[in-house]
Scaffold this motif. Sequence first.
Motif, short mmCIF file in Angstrom:
data_model
loop_
_atom_site.label_atom_id
_atom_site.label_comp_id
_atom_site.label_asym_id
_atom_site.label_seq_id
_atom_site.Cartn_x
_atom_site.Cartn_y
_atom_site.Cartn_z
N LEU A 123 42.42 -8.48 -12.09
CA LEU A 123 41.59 -7.72 -13.11
C LEU A 123 42.29 -7.71 -14.53
N LEU A 124 43.61 -7.30 -14.29
CA LEU A 124 43.93 -7.66 -16.38
C LEU A 124 43.35 -9.38 -16.46
N GLY A 125 43.89 -10.02 -15.52
CA GLY A 125 44.37 -11.49 -15.90
C GLY A 125 42.39 -12.03 -16.25
N ALA A 126 41.45 -11.31 -15.52
CA ALA A 126 40.29 -11.74 -15.42
C ALA A 126 39.27 -11.29 -16.92
N VAL A 127 39.95 -9.80 -17.58
CA VAL A 127 40.11 -9.46 -18.47
C VAL A 127 40.49 -10.40 -20.16
N THR A 128 41.66 -10.64 -19.38
CA THR A 128 42.67 -11.82 -20.34
C THR A 128 41.39 -12.59 -20.64
N LEU A 129 40.39 -13.38 -19.72
CA LEU A 129 39.78 -14.93 -19.83
C LEU A 129 38.52 -13.99 -20.55
N LEU A 130 38.08 -12.83 -19.85
CA LEU A 130 37.37 -12.92 -20.71
C LEU A 130 36.90 -12.43 -22.42
N GLY A 131 38.41 -12.07 -22.88
CA GLY A 131 38.67 -12.06 -23.74
C GLY A 131 39.18 -13.36 -25.00
N VAL A 132 39.70 -14.18 -23.84
CA VAL A 132 39.77 -15.44 -24.92
C VAL A 132 38.06 -16.21 -25.05
N LEU A 133 37.42 -15.95 -23.99
CA LEU A 133 36.38 -16.50 -24.38
C LEU A 133 35.34 -16.11 -24.70
N GLU A 134 35.33 -14.37 -25.60
CA GLU A 134 34.46 -14.08 -26.23
C GLU A 134 35.51 -14.61 -28.06
N GLN A 135 37.03 -14.40 -27.86
CA GLN A 135 36.92 -14.98 -29.70
C GLN A 135 37.08 -16.51 -29.20
N ALA A 136 35.84 -17.24 -28.67
CA ALA A 136 35.73 -18.25 -28.33
C ALA A 136 34.74 -18.80 -28.97
N PHE A 137 33.84 -17.98 -28.24
CA PHE A 137 32.28 -17.23 -28.77
C PHE A 137 32.59 -17.79 -30.50
N PHE A 138 33.77 -15.68 -31.27
CA PHE A 138 34.00 -15.93 -32.47
C PHE A 138 33.61 -16.77 -33.60
N LEU A 151 36.61 -5.28 -25.52
CA LEU A 151 35.56 -6.00 -25.26
C LEU A 151 34.19 -6.18 -26.17
N TYR A 152 33.29 -5.56 -25.31
CA TYR A 152 32.16 -4.95 -25.58
C TYR A 152 31.72 -4.38 -27.65
N ALA A 153 33.20 -3.30 -27.65
CA ALA A 153 32.61 -2.85 -28.38
C ALA A 153 33.20 -4.34 -30.09
N ARG A 154 34.01 -5.58 -29.48
CA ARG A 154 34.51 -6.58 -30.33
C ARG A 154 33.19 -7.01 -30.46
N TYR A 155 31.76 -7.32 -29.53
CA TYR A 155 30.84 -8.13 -29.48
C TYR A 155 30.09 -7.36 -30.90
N ARG A 156 29.71 -5.80 -30.49
CA ARG A 156 29.35 -5.23 -32.04
C ARG A 156 29.34 -4.64 -32.68
N TYR A 157 31.16 -5.20 -32.52
CA TYR A 157 31.63 -5.06 -34.07
C TYR A 157 31.30 -6.60 -35.12
N PHE A 158 31.74 -7.29 -34.42
CA PHE A 158 31.35 -9.20 -35.34
C PHE A 158 30.04 -8.97 -35.72
N THR A 159 28.98 -8.67 -34.29
CA THR A 159 27.37 -8.84 -34.68
C THR A 159 27.11 -7.79 -36.18
N GLY A 160 27.88 -6.62 -36.07
CA GLY A 160 27.32 -5.51 -37.01
C GLY A 160 28.04 -6.50 -38.70
N TYR A 161 28.98 -6.69 -38.45
CA TYR A 161 29.75 -7.20 -39.50
C TYR A 161 28.83 -8.07 -40.20
N ARG A 162 28.22 -9.17 -39.60
CA ARG A 162 27.43 -10.39 -39.69
C ARG A 162 26.53 -9.87 -40.52
#
Lengths: 140, 140, 140
Positions: free
Chosen positions: B7-22, B87-98
């Motif tokens: 599960l830690l691996g899955a969340v890490t990978l999700l985080g990597v994908l989010e960073q790639a999106f940013f 990761l959800y809060a980071r997504y909100r942070y990114f779109t909010g800051y934009r």
Amino acid sequence: MLHDIVLLGAVTLLGVLEQAFFALQVIAARRKYNVSPPNTSGPPDFERVFRAQVNCTEYFPLFLAVLWLSGIFFHQGTAAACGVLYLYARYRYFTGYRSSSQGRLAPMYLNAGVLWFMIALSAFGILQVLFAHYLEVNIL
Amino acid sequence: MLHDIVLLGAVTLLGVLEQAFFALQVIAARRKYNVSPPNTSGPPDFERVFRAQVNCTEYFPLFLAVLWLSGIFFHQGTAAACGVLYLYARYRYFTGYRSSSQGRLAPMYLNAGVLWFMIALSAFGILQVLFAHYLEVNIL
Amino acid sequence: MLHDIVLLGAVTLLGVLEQAFFALQVIAARRKYNVSPPNTSGPPDFERVFRAQVNCTEYFPLFLAVLWLSGIFFHQGTAAACGVLYLYARYRYFTGYRSSSQGRLAPMYLNAGVLWFMIALSAFGILQVLFAHYLEVNIL
């Protein structure tokens, strides 16, 4: 077993707390010198705090990598002791840089020295395992 | 066992994908506002996207560190759930800051709250192992 | 066992050394173009070296994450080989960017390609473990 990595975990957590402290210092400096995000340029007193934090942040993944490599492949206690020394040097670097550009230099050399030492420990430990496993040679 | 960390691996990978999106969003903003590398300054609309990505990137190693520490030393499922919230809060942070500098604030507090909670879980788990192993005391 | 992760450790250490090399190049460029800390702007020849290092540094935690995820959940040797290719592409990226903004593009695409491939390997390995453990389904 968890006790084989618990000191590495403790030093990692200490490092996270230190990075959080640096981030809070930047927020305080933004208020003090009136530099609102997304700006990152301002008076030199602000820019030194900002750059000190960025520099510590850039090195943090390198530090974590060699902390865990040297702790797992060489010796946990030695790696953790080096890690604490590194975090202390980082604290001195941050406060030194905040005062003056000159003030960052002495702790910067200590930081670099500890990092190279941990790189050497990691390299030794990794080579030992590589030689033992792939060449069946004990390099000790 | 792999299922103790999957599960830690899955969340890490999700985080990597989010960073790639940013990172891809910054490339798109560079095109839209005509800011060619190596430049990083431009209209505020560009600089907010750029700074949002830099900020997420700075915190990413801290996030991974406490995700794995809390998952290994405290409880995998709890850590993974906190990780998804972060990761959800980071997504909100990114779109909010934009949208505006103001828009980054609410998600930033959520981010910080989740991170401090994961730091607390990690600290508790690590202290528990330290006490059990070095002092033979069960703090539960 | 240590030999199950020793190749990942070796590639990680190689990556740390590469990042140290990039950091030293920035220090050299600061001297050559007379850009003293905390300044980060200067002639384009300096700014390209500086931005090349920052970009490599931003991606380093993502690289380490997928290196270890793909190595642990998919296959160590494959992950390590991809890792070496990634570090080679990063070297080409850095030296290409130093020469011209245009020169960073070809290695950048190679970097991105290798990273996406490692993300795919990680995703496949993680999904396999998730399905096997939670659904008792073998997806091979």
